[in-house]
Design a protein around this motif. Sequence first.
Motif, PDB file in Angstrom:
ATOM      1  N   ASN A   1      -7.160 -11.953   0.480  1.00  0.00           N
ATOM      2  CA  ASN A   1      -6.059 -11.642   1.280  1.00  0.00           C
ATOM      3  C   ASN A   1      -5.079 -10.754   0.345  1.00  0.00           C
ATOM      4  OD1 ASN A   1      -3.567 -11.899   2.445  1.00  0.00           O
ATOM      5  ND2 ASN A   1      -3.684 -14.152   3.151  1.00  0.00           N
ATOM      6  N   SER A   2      -4.600  -9.538   0.782  1.00  0.00           N
ATOM      7  CA  SER A   2      -3.737  -8.798   0.114  1.00  0.00           C
ATOM      8  C   SER A   2      -2.549  -9.271  -0.334  1.00  0.00           C
ATOM      9  CB  SER A   2      -3.755  -7.523   0.693  1.00  0.00           C
ATOM     10  OG  SER A   2      -2.874  -7.783   1.919  1.00  0.00           O
ATOM     11  N   SER A   3      -1.963 -10.233   0.477  1.00  0.00           N
ATOM     12  CA  SER A   3      -0.594 -10.905   0.185  1.00  0.00           C
ATOM     13  C   SER A   3      -0.752 -11.836  -1.139  1.00  0.00           C
ATOM     14  CB  SER A   3      -0.243 -11.614   1.381  1.00  0.00           C
ATOM     15  OG  SER A   3      -1.130 -12.856   1.727  1.00  0.00           O
ATOM     16  N   GLN A   4      -1.937 -12.221  -1.565  1.00  0.00           N
ATOM     17  CA  GLN A   4      -2.114 -13.172  -2.677  1.00  0.00           C
ATOM     18  C   GLN A   4      -2.370 -12.151  -3.976  1.00  0.00           C
ATOM     19  OE1 GLN A   4      -5.485 -15.778  -1.465  1.00  0.00           O
ATOM     20  NE2 GLN A   4      -3.801 -16.733   0.182  1.00  0.00           N
ATOM     21  N   CYS A   5      -2.618 -11.037  -3.740  1.00  0.00           N
ATOM     22  CA  CYS A   5      -2.886 -10.159  -5.037  1.00  0.00           C
ATOM     23  C   CYS A   5      -1.629  -9.425  -5.436  1.00  0.00           C
ATOM     24  CB  CYS A   5      -3.962  -9.256  -4.736  1.00  0.00           C
ATOM     25  SG  CYS A   5      -4.301  -8.091  -6.080  1.00  0.00           S
ATOM     26  N   PRO A   6      -1.242  -9.677  -7.027  1.00  0.00           N
ATOM     27  CA  PRO A   6      -0.094  -9.069  -7.377  1.00  0.00           C
ATOM     28  C   PRO A   6      -0.242  -7.433  -7.939  1.00  0.00           C
ATOM     29  CG  PRO A   6      -1.112 -10.432  -9.014  1.00  0.00           C
ATOM     30  CD  PRO A   6      -1.954 -10.560  -7.804  1.00  0.00           C
ATOM     31  N   PHE A   7      -1.216  -6.951  -7.658  1.00  0.00           N
ATOM     32  CA  PHE A   7      -1.407  -5.808  -8.401  1.00  0.00           C
ATOM     33  C   PHE A   7      -1.265  -4.356  -7.470  1.00  0.00           C
ATOM     34  CE2 PHE A   7      -4.468  -8.758 -10.483  1.00  0.00           C
ATOM     35  CZ  PHE A   7      -3.801  -8.727 -11.902  1.00  0.00           C
ATOM     36  N   ILE A   8      -1.341  -4.665  -6.220  1.00  0.00           N
ATOM     37  CA  ILE A   8      -1.208  -3.789  -5.245  1.00  0.00           C
ATOM     38  C   ILE A   8       0.051  -3.002  -4.968  1.00  0.00           C
ATOM     39  CG2 ILE A   8      -1.975  -2.904  -2.795  1.00  0.00           C
ATOM     40  CD1 ILE A   8      -2.945  -5.646  -2.590  1.00  0.00           C
ATOM     41  N   GLU A   9       0.168  -1.556  -5.342  1.00  0.00           N
ATOM     42  CA  GLU A   9       1.480  -0.781  -5.333  1.00  0.00           C
ATOM     43  C   GLU A   9       1.759  -0.632  -3.794  1.00  0.00           C
ATOM     44  OE1 GLU A   9       1.598   2.600  -7.676  1.00  0.00           O
ATOM     45  OE2 GLU A   9      -0.227   1.869  -8.917  1.00  0.00           O
ATOM     46  N   HIS A  10       2.702  -0.326  -3.442  1.00  0.00           N
ATOM     47  CA  HIS A  10       3.452   0.046  -2.041  1.00  0.00           C
ATOM     48  C   HIS A  10       2.558   1.109  -1.410  1.00  0.00           C
ATOM     49  CE1 HIS A  10       6.312   0.798   0.968  1.00  0.00           C
ATOM     50  NE2 HIS A  10       6.197   1.929   0.737  1.00  0.00           N
ATOM     51  N   VAL A  11       2.201   2.227  -2.135  1.00  0.00           N
ATOM     52  CA  VAL A  11       1.227   3.356  -1.373  1.00  0.00           C
ATOM     53  C   VAL A  11       0.043   2.803  -0.854  1.00  0.00           C
ATOM     54  CG1 VAL A  11       0.383   3.950  -3.481  1.00  0.00           C
ATOM     55  CG2 VAL A  11       0.405   5.519  -1.576  1.00  0.00           C
ATOM     56  N   PHE A  12      -0.519   1.554  -1.320  1.00  0.00           N
ATOM     57  CA  PHE A  12      -1.573   1.046  -0.782  1.00  0.00           C
ATOM     58  C   PHE A  12      -1.638  -0.114   0.083  1.00  0.00           C
ATOM     59  CE2 PHE A  12      -2.833   2.767  -5.212  1.00  0.00           C
ATOM     60  CZ  PHE A  12      -3.043   4.193  -4.598  1.00  0.00           C
TER      61      PHE A  12
ATOM     62  N   VAL B   1       1.036   5.590   8.270  1.00  0.00           N
ATOM     63  CA  VAL B   1       2.459   5.752   8.107  1.00  0.00           C
ATOM     64  C   VAL B   1       2.901   4.259   7.467  1.00  0.00           C
ATOM     65  CG1 VAL B   1       3.013   7.168  10.228  1.00  0.00           C
ATOM     66  CG2 VAL B   1       2.857   4.720  10.359  1.00  0.00           C
ATOM     67  N   TYR B   2       1.909   3.577   6.894  1.00  0.00           N
ATOM     68  CA  TYR B   2       2.111   2.532   6.277  1.00  0.00           C
ATOM     69  C   TYR B   2       1.923   2.471   4.898  1.00  0.00           C
ATOM     70  CZ  TYR B   2       1.872   1.121  11.317  1.00  0.00           C
ATOM     71  OH  TYR B   2       2.313   1.058  12.497  1.00  0.00           O
ATOM     72  N   GLY B   3       1.950   3.537   4.321  1.00  0.00           N
ATOM     73  CA  GLY B   3       1.957   3.911   2.872  1.00  0.00           C
ATOM     74  C   GLY B   3       3.254   4.403   2.194  1.00  0.00           C
ATOM     75  N   GLU B   4       3.168   5.313   1.346  1.00  0.00           N
ATOM     76  CA  GLU B   4       4.216   5.543   0.196  1.00  0.00           C
ATOM     77  C   GLU B   4       5.244   6.129   0.993  1.00  0.00           C
ATOM     78  OE1 GLU B   4       4.771   8.005  -3.528  1.00  0.00           O
ATOM     79  OE2 GLU B   4       3.016   8.496  -2.693  1.00  0.00           O
ATOM     80  N   PHE B   5       5.135   6.994   2.031  1.00  0.00           N
ATOM     81  CA  PHE B   5       6.237   7.731   2.624  1.00  0.00           C
ATOM     82  C   PHE B   5       6.773   7.246   4.036  1.00  0.00           C
ATOM     83  CE2 PHE B   5       3.970  10.779  -0.110  1.00  0.00           C
ATOM     84  CZ  PHE B   5       5.030  11.050  -1.026  1.00  0.00           C
ATOM     85  N   GLY B   6       5.934   5.934   4.457  1.00  0.00           N
ATOM     86  CA  GLY B   6       6.454   5.476   5.786  1.00  0.00           C
ATOM     87  C   GLY B   6       6.241   6.376   6.849  1.00  0.00           C
ATOM     88  N   LYS B   7       7.064   6.350   7.752  1.00  0.00           N
ATOM     89  CA  LYS B   7       7.153   7.042   9.129  1.00  0.00           C
ATOM     90  C   LYS B   7       7.410   8.671   8.809  1.00  0.00           C
ATOM     91  CE  LYS B   7       8.016   3.365  12.184  1.00  0.00           C
ATOM     92  NZ  LYS B   7       6.557   3.437  12.499  1.00  0.00           N
TER      93      LYS B   7
END
Length: 349
Positions: free
Chosen positions: A45-56, A317-323
């Motif tokens: 579950n990605s919500s349980q991982c503290p290592f994921i940057e906003h872009v991913f 659009v759910y990455g670094e720059f959004g929409k």
Amino acid sequence: MNIFIFSSFLLLLLVNQNGYQIDAKEYCNFFKGSWVFDETYPLYNSSQCPFIEHVFNCQRNGRPDHNYLKYRWQPQGCHLKSFCGYGFLNKFRNKSIMFVGDSLTRDQYQSFLCMIYTSVPGNRYTQKREGDISTVTFLDYGLEVKLDRNLYLVDMVREDIGTVLKLDSVANKASKWLQNDVLIFNTFAWWGRKGNRKPWDFVRFRNNTMEDMDRTVAFKLGLYTWIWWVEHFIDPAKTRVFFQTVSPAHYNGREWDDPNSKNCGGETEPVLGSEYPGSLPPALGVQKRIIGTIKTKVKLLDITHLSQFRKDAHPTVYGEFGKSGMDCLHWCVAGVTDTWNEILYNLLL
């Protein structure tokens, strides 16, 4: 019994026992197959991982669909062994693994950390960053997992004239690479950048300094320099080396037989089956020819073809720059990069 018949029977027995070969990597091409829907996925579950940057971090960024997380890569004729975090941490106790490359390597690195971290409850860790190198240490096992942010593998240095890309040198980072037990390299995405998008002012090869040169030639020269370093400094008995191939982008729907699609935006399913309509990137042939010259020291992680099918798994659009942007280059975490790491895991067993 005819020796050929006996050998075939033995191989069939190995394949059928428990659904996979006893030593699958000896018989199986992990890089040919298809994607199948699997409700047991994703691996974490990605919500349980503290290592994921906003872009991913597509789910945290509001991506509403989830089916892209539910596909498992199925090689033809065999199965990937399931990732076992306990077993991996014990096998690589007090070892060091380093990923070297650009933002796509960073994508894979964070996936790899998530797979390890979430597989063992209470997995204690520390984080640090020194210059371009990030290190996560899993304290109970002494395993270090590192990332060297390195766009070209060859050196890029600051001089009086500006920033110079040195196509014939890897001296600045090579000593830090040799401190690791496993190395996973990648380079391609930045070689084609021009104008203000390139991070260097001049390119140099054998004392010839130029404002620019043919990028395919530059790419080849850079890879040959890296190959020279591997040939002269890597001891396969001490260090295992992998080179990861081109990660495909999805900015043209014609590649997957959908001319009405301008890019990967809105795609929620992969291309199904074992044949991808589009052609392989020309850079892949360059990589394979050059890396193949020292295949006894480098294992190719040929993730290009299997990733081509996954037009659905980019941040969009759910990455670094959004929409305001459309990211069809990087991959959501969890997602496709987990499969790259599952294959890496099987090759390391």
